[in-house]
Design an enzyme around this catalytic site. Sequence first.
Site, PDB file in Angstrom:
ATOM      1  N   SER A  14       0.821  -1.221   0.000  1.00  0.00           N
ATOM      2  CA  SER A  14       0.000   0.000   0.000  1.00  0.00           C
ATOM      3  C   SER A  14       0.851   1.266   0.000  1.00  0.00           C
ATOM      4  CB  SER A  14      -0.894   0.026   1.244  1.00  0.00           C
ATOM      5  OG  SER A  14      -1.604  -1.167   1.364  1.00  0.00           O
ATOM      6  N   GLY A  15       1.837   1.328   0.882  1.00  0.00           N
ATOM      7  CA  GLY A  15       2.652   2.535   1.016  1.00  0.00           C
ATOM      8  C   GLY A  15       3.530   2.765  -0.199  1.00  0.00           C
ATOM      9  N   THR A  41       0.913  -6.904   1.861  1.00  0.00           N
ATOM     10  CA  THR A  41       0.204  -7.603   2.931  1.00  0.00           C
ATOM     11  C   THR A  41      -1.286  -7.293   2.915  1.00  0.00           C
ATOM     12  OG1 THR A  41       2.169  -7.626   4.328  1.00  0.00           O
ATOM     13  CG2 THR A  41       0.053  -7.893   5.442  1.00  0.00           C
ATOM     14  N   CYS A  42      -1.623  -6.011   2.824  1.00  0.00           N
ATOM     15  CA  CYS A  42      -3.032  -5.620   2.957  1.00  0.00           C
ATOM     16  C   CYS A  42      -3.902  -6.302   1.905  1.00  0.00           C
ATOM     17  CB  CYS A  42      -3.159  -4.102   2.848  1.00  0.00           C
ATOM     18  SG  CYS A  42      -4.868  -3.555   2.874  1.00  0.00           S
ATOM     19  N   ALA A 114      15.068  -6.411  -4.423  1.00  0.00           N
ATOM     20  CA  ALA A 114      16.088  -5.365  -4.517  1.00  0.00           C
ATOM     21  C   ALA A 114      16.789  -5.196  -3.174  1.00  0.00           C
ATOM     22  CB  ALA A 114      15.430  -4.053  -4.921  1.00  0.00           C
ATOM     23  N   GLY A 175      -3.330 -12.469  21.569  1.00  0.00           N
ATOM     24  CA  GLY A 175      -4.527 -11.740  21.970  1.00  0.00           C
ATOM     25  C   GLY A 175      -4.646 -10.405  21.272  1.00  0.00           C
ATOM     26  N   TYR A 177      -4.879  -7.997  17.450  1.00  0.00           N
ATOM     27  CA  TYR A 177      -5.825  -7.847  16.348  1.00  0.00           C
ATOM     28  C   TYR A 177      -6.022  -9.183  15.612  1.00  0.00           C
ATOM     29  CZ  TYR A 177      -5.488  -2.628  15.689  1.00  0.00           C
ATOM     30  OH  TYR A 177      -5.543  -1.278  15.788  1.00  0.00           O
ATOM     31  N   ILE A 178      -4.882  -9.761  15.161  1.00  0.00           N
ATOM     32  CA  ILE A 178      -4.981 -10.896  14.243  1.00  0.00           C
ATOM     33  C   ILE A 178      -5.575 -12.112  14.948  1.00  0.00           C
ATOM     34  CG2 ILE A 178      -3.629 -12.484  12.794  1.00  0.00           C
ATOM     35  CD1 ILE A 178      -1.832 -10.133  12.058  1.00  0.00           C
ATOM     36  N   ARG A 198      -1.730 -14.960  26.829  1.00  0.00           N
ATOM     37  CA  ARG A 198      -0.888 -15.067  28.027  1.00  0.00           C
ATOM     38  C   ARG A 198      -1.233 -14.054  29.105  1.00  0.00           C
ATOM     39  NH1 ARG A 198       4.848 -12.957  25.366  1.00  0.00           N
ATOM     40  NH2 ARG A 198       4.142 -10.879  24.768  1.00  0.00           N
ATOM     41  N   THR A 333      -2.515   0.078   7.144  1.00  0.00           N
ATOM     42  CA  THR A 333      -2.423   0.473   5.737  1.00  0.00           C
ATOM     43  C   THR A 333      -2.646   1.973   5.505  1.00  0.00           C
ATOM     44  OG1 THR A 333      -2.800  -1.606   4.640  1.00  0.00           O
ATOM     45  CG2 THR A 333      -3.772   0.287   3.577  1.00  0.00           C
ATOM     46  N   HIS A 457     -32.441   8.826  14.746  1.00  0.00           N
ATOM     47  CA  HIS A 457     -33.204   7.842  15.505  1.00  0.00           C
ATOM     48  C   HIS A 457     -33.998   6.929  14.575  1.00  0.00           C
ATOM     49  CE1 HIS A 457     -35.320   6.293  18.981  1.00  0.00           C
ATOM     50  NE2 HIS A 457     -36.463   6.446  18.326  1.00  0.00           N
TER      51      HIS A 457
END
Length: 474
Positions: A14-15, A41-42, A114, A175, A177-178, A198, A333, A457
């Site tokens: 992404s970057g 990865t993203c 590279a 524990g 995000y993933i 843990r 990302t 509402h």
Amino acid sequence: MSFDVDLFVIGGGSGGVRAARTAAATGATVALAEDSRLGGTCVIRGCVPKKLMVFASEFRDMAGLAREYGWSAEVGNFNWTDFRTKLDGELDRLEGVYRRLLDNSGVTIHDARARLSGPNEVTLDTGQTISAGHILIATGGRPVKPDMPNAALGMVSDDIFKLDSLPESILIVGGGYIASEFACILNGLGVKVTQFYRGAQILRGFDDEARGLVAEMMQEQGVDLKLGTDIVDMWPADQGDSPKAMGARPDDRAPDTATGPGPVIVKASNGTEQRFDRLLFATGRTPNSSDLGLDDLGIKIDRRGAIEVDEYSQTAVPSVYAIGDVTDRIQLTPVAIREGMAFTETVFKNNPTAVDHENVASAVFTQPELGSVGLSEEQAREREEIEVYSTSFRPMRTAFADKPARVLMKLVVSKASRKVLGCQIVAEAAGELIQMVGIAVKAGLTKEDFDRTVAVHPTMSEELVTMQEPTRTA
Ligand code: NDP
């Protein structure tokens, strides 16, 4: 001095892709090397396939809910092969989109690895050497397994998307995000999920009340969450009850195919010994900073492996910059994308731009989701006197069906400035909601600004503008 290109970007995630495109749009000549698949990865093994799996997993309970609303509805079994075939096709499509975006921007793509061979030079694994006015390192990160014997018996998150079939049972270690997202996804897809963490509560660093509710809801839905628990020993299930010494040391890299490690018997710190079809380590990620030739150039890496950069993403070598997960500032990302755009402003538009890492909203795609921006109650308390406005309730949609689901809407407010310092939402679609609240928190709006806003509402999030009295002060 003339160079082959004005900019060479290492890494097509992404970057890197955003930096390459925006730099090329200024008229610069740009080349980019990626040794895996464009999108990084993203797109290939993170946010995108994960979110599609979240969607897939949410259908399990929909038929039950629909029946409560008067429909006759059944959801049959989930077919992983069908889903995976479709998913693979979608990822191929997206990779093609990334390649076209770069092509159309005039960026030269090298499908190669590279490494830096000078402050203004990279060498590809094809042997080609290319000189560049600037080099941008955007090589991302990779999942790591814990340093324990037989760690090779476990998968990492990359491998989930390559599974030939879904296991009947899985142990997820971690524990964060993933770990928490995959616990919910796989549970939703019908896998029997056990999660070892843990520490005392999952999602360390998030607001205590919010993560407590997420954990409670996960358990409610069937995730067997074991807190304060870690692996003591493990061995392949085909070795029976007693482990044979395998002598294996952890292998940092993901196995080539997920079909490698099979069923495993795990002895845990809580005294249990249990067999799992699969084991997933979701124990953190490490920057891809090795084997880039950084040492030889004097580019510094911290003890976590992150490339050290200043606020403009510049390394100790003035012609070399680094952005995204390889710098381990915030591993998200949209942050890498911002860093890429700030790099282009700074280097190619003569407009030095530091990336603002304050009040970045994020969502954990558990079920329910946790959306968060700004400070948690605990973080805010450390800094100043605060008021906490918090409400937890059963949302209308599932309460009607007599489901126990609960949501949380929470604002942390500065007593002195009245600014909303943080917002936490635990609810279905919290990721969507926190994006909007993020604007208000980023803009520094006060509790009174929230109060002046008339509610929509009936919604869950109307609570964010109708909470009158503080739940507590601290
Ligand atoms: P995290 O750092 O969030 O979590 C790692 C977890 O593994 C923690 O719970 C940690 O415990 C535990 N752990 C670490 N080492 C060990 C060990 N040796 N034994 C047992 N447990 C261990 O990493 P993730 O891999 O979950 O995610 C990496 C990053 O990717 C995130 O920080 C996030 O920025 C990004 N991400 C964002 C997503 C999103 O935006 N929705 C989704 C997925 C990832 P402890 O807490 O005790 O340290």
